[in-house]
Structures are given as structure tokens and as C-alpha cells.
Design a protein around this motif. Structure first.
Motif, PDB file in Angstrom:
ATOM      1  N   ALA A  29      44.813  53.711  33.391  1.00 13.94           N
ATOM      2  CA  ALA A  29      44.888  53.974  31.950  1.00 13.94           C
ATOM      3  C   ALA A  29      43.525  53.864  31.281  1.00 13.94           C
ATOM      4  N   THR A  30      42.639  53.057  31.862  1.00 16.34           N
ATOM      5  CA  THR A  30      41.320  52.846  31.251  1.00 16.34           C
ATOM      6  C   THR A  30      40.206  53.609  31.952  1.00 16.34           C
ATOM      7  N   GLY A  31      40.470  54.082  33.185  1.00 15.87           N
ATOM      8  CA  GLY A  31      39.444  54.799  33.936  1.00 15.87           C
ATOM      9  C   GLY A  31      38.362  53.886  34.482  1.00 15.87           C
ATOM     10  N   ILE A  32      38.689  52.599  34.596  1.00 10.73           N
ATOM     11  CA  ILE A  32      37.718  51.610  35.082  1.00 10.73           C
ATOM     12  C   ILE A  32      37.887  51.422  36.587  1.00 10.73           C
ATOM     13  N   LYS A  33      36.762  51.318  37.307  1.00  7.41           N
ATOM     14  CA  LYS A  33      36.815  51.103  38.747  1.00  7.41           C
ATOM     15  C   LYS A  33      37.217  49.663  39.054  1.00  7.41           C
ATOM     16  N   ARG A  34      37.741  49.444  40.274  1.00  8.93           N
ATOM     17  CA  ARG A  34      38.317  48.165  40.660  1.00  8.93           C
ATOM     18  C   ARG A  34      37.365  46.985  40.438  1.00  8.93           C
ATOM     19  N   GLY A  35      36.134  47.071  40.970  1.00  3.67           N
ATOM     20  CA  GLY A  35      35.190  45.966  40.846  1.00  3.67           C
ATOM     21  C   GLY A  35      34.866  45.638  39.402  1.00  3.67           C
ATOM     22  N   THR A  36      34.620  46.679  38.619  1.00  7.27           N
ATOM     23  CA  THR A  36      34.313  46.496  37.197  1.00  7.27           C
ATOM     24  C   THR A  36      35.507  45.915  36.450  1.00  7.27           C
ATOM     25  N   PHE A  37      36.695  46.387  36.801  1.00  4.16           N
ATOM     26  CA  PHE A  37      37.920  45.934  36.125  1.00  4.16           C
ATOM     27  C   PHE A  37      38.105  44.429  36.244  1.00  4.16           C
ATOM     28  N   TYR A  38      37.994  43.906  37.476  1.00  4.21           N
ATOM     29  CA  TYR A  38      38.226  42.478  37.670  1.00  4.21           C
ATOM     30  C   TYR A  38      37.118  41.630  37.039  1.00  4.21           C
ATOM     31  N   HIS A  39      35.914  42.164  36.990  1.00  2.90           N
ATOM     32  CA  HIS A  39      34.823  41.463  36.298  1.00  2.90           C
ATOM     33  C   HIS A  39      35.126  41.379  34.798  1.00  2.90           C
ATOM     34  N   MET A  40      35.554  42.508  34.221  1.00  2.00           N
ATOM     35  CA  MET A  40      35.872  42.532  32.797  1.00  2.00           C
ATOM     36  C   MET A  40      37.071  41.632  32.482  1.00  2.00           C
ATOM     37  N   ALA A  41      38.061  41.634  33.387  1.00  2.88           N
ATOM     38  CA  ALA A  41      39.253  40.806  33.177  1.00  2.88           C
ATOM     39  C   ALA A  41      38.896  39.323  33.197  1.00  2.88           C
ATOM     40  N   ALA A  42      37.970  38.944  34.091  1.00  8.92           N
ATOM     41  CA  ALA A  42      37.547  37.549  34.172  1.00  8.92           C
ATOM     42  C   ALA A  42      36.812  37.134  32.899  1.00  8.92           C
ATOM     43  N   GLU A  43      35.945  38.012  32.402  1.00  6.29           N
ATOM     44  CA  GLU A  43      35.204  37.713  31.168  1.00  6.29           C
ATOM     45  C   GLU A  43      36.158  37.603  29.981  1.00  6.29           C
ATOM     46  N   TYR A  44      37.137  38.491  29.940  1.00  6.63           N
ATOM     47  CA  TYR A  44      38.093  38.485  28.834  1.00  6.63           C
ATOM     48  C   TYR A  44      38.959  37.226  28.876  1.00  6.63           C
ATOM     49  N   LYS A  45      39.317  36.805  30.109  1.00  3.46           N
ATOM     50  CA  LYS A  45      40.117  35.591  30.259  1.00  3.46           C
ATOM     51  C   LYS A  45      39.355  34.381  29.732  1.00  3.46           C
ATOM     52  N   GLU A  46      38.048  34.339  29.997  1.00  3.71           N
ATOM     53  CA  GLU A  46      37.226  33.241  29.500  1.00  3.71           C
ATOM     54  C   GLU A  46      37.181  33.240  27.973  1.00  3.71           C
ATOM     55  N   TYR A  47      37.142  34.444  27.394  1.00  7.30           N
ATOM     56  CA  TYR A  47      37.159  34.545  25.932  1.00  7.30           C
ATOM     57  C   TYR A  47      38.457  33.969  25.359  1.00  7.30           C
ATOM     58  N   LEU A  48      39.598  34.324  25.974  1.00  7.49           N
ATOM     59  CA  LEU A  48      40.885  33.830  25.492  1.00  7.49           C
ATOM     60  C   LEU A  48      40.972  32.312  25.625  1.00  7.49           C
ATOM     61  N   ARG A  49      40.433  31.782  26.707  1.00  7.66           N
ATOM     62  CA  ARG A  49      40.460  30.337  26.914  1.00  7.66           C
ATOM     63  C   ARG A  49      39.588  29.604  25.893  1.00  7.66           C
ATOM     64  N   SER A  50      38.452  30.202  25.591  1.00  4.68           N
ATOM     65  CA  SER A  50      37.509  29.547  24.678  1.00  4.68           C
ATOM     66  C   SER A  50      38.037  29.484  23.261  1.00  4.68           C
ATOM     67  N   GLY A  51      38.817  30.521  22.875  1.00  9.72           N
ATOM     68  CA  GLY A  51      39.334  30.567  21.511  1.00  9.72           C
ATOM     69  C   GLY A  51      38.241  30.663  20.484  1.00  9.72           C
ATOM     70  N   ASN A  52      37.069  31.154  20.897  1.00 11.17           N
ATOM     71  CA  ASN A  52      35.915  31.228  19.993  1.00 11.17           C
ATOM     72  C   ASN A  52      35.925  32.549  19.240  1.00 11.17           C
ATOM     73  N   SER A  53      36.350  32.527  18.011  1.00  9.93           N
ATOM     74  CA  SER A  53      36.462  33.751  17.212  1.00  9.93           C
ATOM     75  C   SER A  53      35.112  34.286  16.779  1.00  9.93           C
ATOM     76  N   GLU A  54      34.025  33.485  17.020  1.00 15.46           N
ATOM     77  CA  GLU A  54      32.709  33.941  16.615  1.00 15.46           C
ATOM     78  C   GLU A  54      32.109  34.913  17.625  1.00 15.46           C
ATOM     79  N   GLN A  55      32.643  34.909  18.870  1.00 18.76           N
ATOM     80  CA  GLN A  55      32.198  35.864  19.856  1.00 18.76           C
ATOM     81  C   GLN A  55      32.818  37.210  19.542  1.00 18.76           C
ATOM     82  N   GLU A  56      32.172  38.264  19.944  1.00 17.20           N
ATOM     83  CA  GLU A  56      32.669  39.590  19.623  1.00 17.20           C
ATOM     84  C   GLU A  56      32.959  40.390  20.862  1.00 17.20           C
ATOM     85  N   LEU A  57      34.049  41.109  20.828  1.00 15.45           N
ATOM     86  CA  LEU A  57      34.435  41.999  21.918  1.00 15.45           C
ATOM     87  C   LEU A  57      34.037  43.410  21.543  1.00 15.45           C
TER      88      LEU A  57
END
Length: 204
Positions: free
Chosen positions: A172-200
Motif C-alpha cells: 500500500a505504501t510502495g516501501i521496500k522491506r528493509g526500509t519498511f521495518y526501519h521506519m516501523a521501528a522509528e515510528y514505534k519509538e515515537y509512540l513510546r516516547s509520547g513526545n509531541s514536540e517531535q515531528e513526523l
């Protein structure tokens, strides 16, 4: 459903709105591995959820299965989903949602309520917030920000609760496997941090 050597029978409550087809519920009921004692159908004619509230009152502290079409079937909108799930977690009701077929595979109360807690957490997160997500290492090295597809948030939520697979997500996103899991890991860290000052940073 078997718990040790004891077979437990349940009363199944089908809760539906007038625009939700009954045959969808009947088909789901036929596929559920469950000893059904009785099936009760509750139909809501308006959006005041009076029938739904009466249903929960009727069930009380009894063990029961509640079959609904979607999470928004039990509340006025997505922003009310966490509160609706929190209310169910205070009961002995196993909630089965047609929009989440994975829920039909585990029917014990403990597993079902763990899934409800996950859904509650997902729907409690702020949505569509334009924030930039940047790893600490990337900040120090001055690397470019990760750019996420505009539909990332909705797809990520569906992936987390088992509504879609990682393969569906990547397609659905056209992202390759390696890039996808890297992005998912970064996004998971964002959700855990709860830091609304960071920007996506999203692509438009």
C-alpha cells in the motif's frame, strides 16, 4: 470453547444497526468455535445507543459474547472508542468485531481483553498529527528526516491489530522491506516516547 476439561457455553449477543446486514453476523457465527447456549439479536434503530446500553445492563457480570460489525458500532465515533473499550474491560464480555477477523481465533476472556487493551492504546494515540520523527543519532549526524507516506498512521494501526499484514502494508505504501521495518521501528519509538514536540514528516 474448552477450558481444561470443562466445556463452557455462552450466550451470544449480536448487536447491529439497521444498515448492517444480518447475514454477515450469521456467517461469522457459523465459523466461531464456540458452544452457544443462546443467540440474542439487538438492533439499534437510532444513534443514541440506548439498545446497546440496555444490552450491557442485561449482561451485567455474566460471561457472554458480543458480536459487532465495527468498533464504531458501539460508540458515536473513533474518538469515543477508547472509552467504549474501557467500559467493556470492566465486564466478562468477549467482544468479537467482524472488521477484525483475528479476534475470532482466540475466544477466551483473557486473550480477548488483552486485544481490547491493545486496541484502546492504538485509538488513544493522536492521529494525523504532523510531527517530525527523528532518531537521536540522525540528529547528531545531521541526516535527513525520515519521510512517511501520508497514509502511514492508519495503515500502522491496522497492521498492529492484525487487520492487514506487513506485506499488505508495504504494498500500500510502495516501501521496500528493509526500509519498511526501519521506519516501523522509528515510528514505534515515537509512540513510546509520547513526545509531541517531535515531528513526523509526511509525503504529500
Amino acid at each position: 470453547m474448552v477450558q481444561g476439561e470443562l466445556t463452557i457455553t455462552y450466550c451470544v449477543h449480536i448487536y447491529r444497526h439497521e444498515d448492517e446486514e444480518m447475514n454477515l453476523f450469521q456467517s461469522a457465527l457459523e465459523e466461531i468455535d464456540l458452544e452457544v447456549m443462546e443467540v440474542k439479536v439487538h438492533q439499534e434503530a437510532t444513534r443514541d445507543f440506548l439498545v446497546y446500553n440496555n444490552l450491557l445492563t442485561e449482561v451485567g457480570n455474566d460471561s457472554a459474547v458480543l458480536l459487532v460489525k465495527s468498533l464504531e458500532s458501539i460508540c458515536p465515533g473513533k474518538e469515543y472508542i477508547p472509552a467504549a473499550l474501557r467500559k467493556l474491560l470492566e465486564t466478562r464480555v468477549v467482544l468479537l468485531v467482524l472488521d477484525y477477523p483475528v479476534m475470532m481465533t482466540k475466544l477466551d476472556l483473557e486473550t480477548n481483553h488483552l486485544f481490547l487493551q491493545l486496541l484502546m492504546e492504538v485509538y488513544s494515540k493522536p492521529k494525523n498529527k504532523l510531527v517530525e520523527l527523528r532518531a537521536e543519532k540522525s540528529k547528531r549526524l545531521g541526516r535527513r528526516k525520515i519521510r512517511y507516506p501520508e497514509n502511514w498512521t492508519d495503515l500502522y494501526e491496522k497492521w498492529q491489530v492484525g487487520e492487514i499484514t506487513a506485506r499488505d502494508f508495504m504494498k500500500a505504501t510502495g516501501i521496500k522491506r528493509g526500509t519498511f521495518y526501519h521506519m516501523a521501528a522509528e515510528y514505534k519509538e515515537y509512540l513510546r516516547s509520547g513526545n509531541s514536540e517531535q515531528e513526523l514528516s509526511t509525503e504529500r
